[in-house]
Design a protein around this motif. Structure first.
Motif: not given
Ligand code: SF4
Length: 210
Positions: A17-18, A76-82, A105-108, A123-124
């Motif tokens: 979705h992102l 307020s940017g996105w960080v993807c933790v994977t 920040g926002k976390v996916n 966002w999960l």
């Protein structure tokens, strides 16, 4: 506290979705999900290099990583933790996510769902590598299933046994080919049976970027 890290980089989110959102990716090292059909212990299909490159030690070094991420993508940017599997390192995951949030920040978080997620996500994404009834994390924003050799009823079960906002099927790339016809046929059949599955593409692969 320690965080075993595979790599970090900035790119766009290429899946789900992102798709298209610019993100700072933090890839945790290691993956203990031995039941995953893509795991090197079973096949050679995992497309993620999750070998350890660095071990961060102590809260200050994790705070510094969070700051590097937010300095890169902006407040307020996105960080993807994977990963790998970030939930294999629950203490470091929880601390890192809190540190990113303190900076605005926002976390996916992206996980296989074989453990409960112990951090506050924005966002999960669960990309299941176990059957629907064995999932420990059965709710979130999106479930993204990579199509290998699942039967139709196995895929139906994911929708019936979980609560996600979005459901995606994603083709598997292997040896430069992707099983797009098999994936599209599965989406057609599931939609015809009343389930709202959509297609997720790995857009970064088509663009030739990370
Ligand atoms: S769970 Fe993810 S990272 Fe682990 S082996 Fe499977 S595809 Fe690779």
């Amino acid at each position: 506290m320690k965080l075993a890290l595979a790599e970090t980089f900035c790119s766009i989110q290429g899946e789900g979705h992102l798709t298209g959102k610019r993100m700072f990716f933090i890839r945790f090292a290691g993956c203990a999900v031995k039941e995953c059909p893509l795991h090197p212990s079973q096949s050679d299909l995992c497309d993620t290099d999750w070998s350890i490159s660095t071990v961060l030690t102590g809260e200050q070094s994790i705070d510094a990583l969070a700051k590097e991420a937010i300095d890169t993508v902006g407040a307020s940017g996105w960080v993807c933790v994977t990963g790998g599997e970030p939930c294999d390192q629950p203490e470091a995951l929880s601390y890192l996510v809190s540190s990113i949030h303190r900076l605005g920040g926002k976390v996916n978080i992206q996980t296989s769902g074989t453990r409960r997620v112990n951090a506050q996500w924005d966002w999960l994404t669960v990309s299941p590598k176990t059957s629907a009834t064995e999932l420990k994390q059965a709710y979130g924003q999106e479930l993204k299933l990579v199509i290998t050799d699942q039967k139709e009823d196995e895929v139906l079960d994911y929708y019936q046994h979980t609560r996600f906002w979005n459901y995606y099927l994603q083709p598997l790339w292997s040896n430069g080919k992707c099983n797009s016809e098999q994936t599209m046929a599965m989406i057609d059949r599931l939609n015809n049976r009343g389930q709202p599955w959509e297609l997720s593409l790995q857009v970064h692969k088509y663009l030739g970027i990370r």
